[in-house]
Design a protein around this motif. Structure first.
Motif, mmCIF file in Angstrom:
data_model
loop_
_atom_site.group_PDB
_atom_site.id
_atom_site.type_symbol
_atom_site.label_atom_id
_atom_site.label_comp_id
_atom_site.label_asym_id
_atom_site.label_seq_id
_atom_site.Cartn_x
_atom_site.Cartn_y
_atom_site.Cartn_z
ATOM 1 N N MET A 7 0.836 -1.183 0.000
ATOM 2 C CA MET A 7 0.000 0.000 0.000
ATOM 3 C C MET A 7 0.881 1.247 0.000
ATOM 4 O O MET A 7 1.818 1.352 0.753
ATOM 5 N N ARG A 8 0.557 2.204 -0.855
ATOM 6 C CA ARG A 8 1.281 3.467 -0.955
ATOM 7 C C ARG A 8 0.634 4.460 0.013
ATOM 8 O O ARG A 8 -0.538 4.766 -0.088
ATOM 9 N N HIS A 9 1.398 4.956 0.966
ATOM 10 C CA HIS A 9 0.911 5.975 1.895
ATOM 11 C C HIS A 9 1.213 7.340 1.285
ATOM 12 O O HIS A 9 2.350 7.620 0.935
ATOM 13 N N VAL A 10 0.194 8.171 1.157
ATOM 14 C CA VAL A 10 0.350 9.463 0.499
ATOM 15 C C VAL A 10 0.563 10.565 1.529
ATOM 16 O O VAL A 10 -0.219 10.707 2.468
ATOM 17 N N ASP A 11 1.619 11.333 1.329
ATOM 18 C CA ASP A 11 1.891 12.534 2.117
ATOM 19 C C ASP A 11 2.706 13.451 1.213
ATOM 20 O O ASP A 11 3.905 13.271 1.038
ATOM 21 N N ILE A 12 2.032 14.436 0.603
ATOM 22 C CA ILE A 12 2.659 15.325 -0.368
ATOM 23 C C ILE A 12 2.645 16.741 0.202
ATOM 24 O O ILE A 12 1.593 17.378 0.261
ATOM 25 N N PRO A 13 3.808 17.250 0.622
ATOM 26 C CA PRO A 13 3.845 18.611 1.162
ATOM 27 C C PRO A 13 4.062 19.659 0.075
ATOM 28 O O PRO A 13 4.752 19.420 -0.913
ATOM 29 N N GLY A 14 3.467 20.814 0.284
ATOM 30 C CA GLY A 14 3.701 21.986 -0.555
ATOM 31 C C GLY A 14 4.013 23.155 0.367
ATOM 32 O O GLY A 14 4.122 22.979 1.583
#
Length: 185
Positions: A1-8
């Motif tokens: 499973m890919r855990h998503v955490d994308i910061p901007g």
């Protein structure tokens, strides 16, 4: 499973949790926030089911649906939702959708959100094409997608049934190699 955490710089995309239900209901349940969406405002119970479905989708392989909480980096609060759905027959392409609380409109947050969704699709998922559709009356979404580097492709006539009537949709897309100049989020 890919855990998503994308910061901007101003926003962060992360997996939704049950703790986000009230914050997401502030979007999905708000008549102003859903005015141009192809559904009526959702009840809290319907939002609970959306979150439950998103959490189930996070455990599937291959994963095709990402429903992500949009958080304000400065405050850490959930202020919206971003959605990316990879097409079953075209795994190189995905549709995006989004919603923000109306008190966050008019400050470029939507453009930042679309850019983060494009970064996620292109850099993290290796997609070739990302597209989204909007109501023709939603000129704010038009500007948001254009500012984020998407191109208006055209109109799909009588695409969705919303509030008892047929409505057209205007499609925008970004292609990975054409999007290069818009990657700074």
């Amino acid at each position: 499973m890919r855990h998503v955490d994308i910061p901007g710089r101003r926003l962060r995309l992360r997996e939704v949790t049950v703790d986000d239900v009230d914050a997401l209901h502030a979007v999905y349940g708000d008549p102003t926030a859903t005015e141009h969406l192809p559904f009526d405002p959702r009840t809290r119970e319907e939002v609970e089911e959306i979150v439950a479905e998103a959490m189930r989708a996070a455990g599937t392989e291959p994963r095709r649906l990402y429903v992500l909480a949009v958080t304000d980096v400065a405050e850490g609060r959930t202020i919206g939702v971003g959605r990316l759905h990879i097409e079953h027959d075209h795994p190189h392409s995905a549709e995006i959708g989004m919603g923000l609380r109306p008190d966050h409109w008019g400050r470029g947050i939507g453009t930042d959100l679309v850019r983060l969704l494009l970064v996620f699709g292109f850099r993290h998922l290796g997609l070739h094409r990302v597209w989204g559709a909007r109501s023709p009356a939603n000129t704010a979404a038009q500007l948001t997608m254009l500012m984020a580097g998407m191109v208006e492709e055209g109109r799909i006539r009588h695409h969705v049934r919303a509030r008892g009537t047929w409505r057209d949709s205007v499609v925008h897309s970004a292609i990975e190699d054409e999007w290069e100049g818009y990657r700074d989020v």
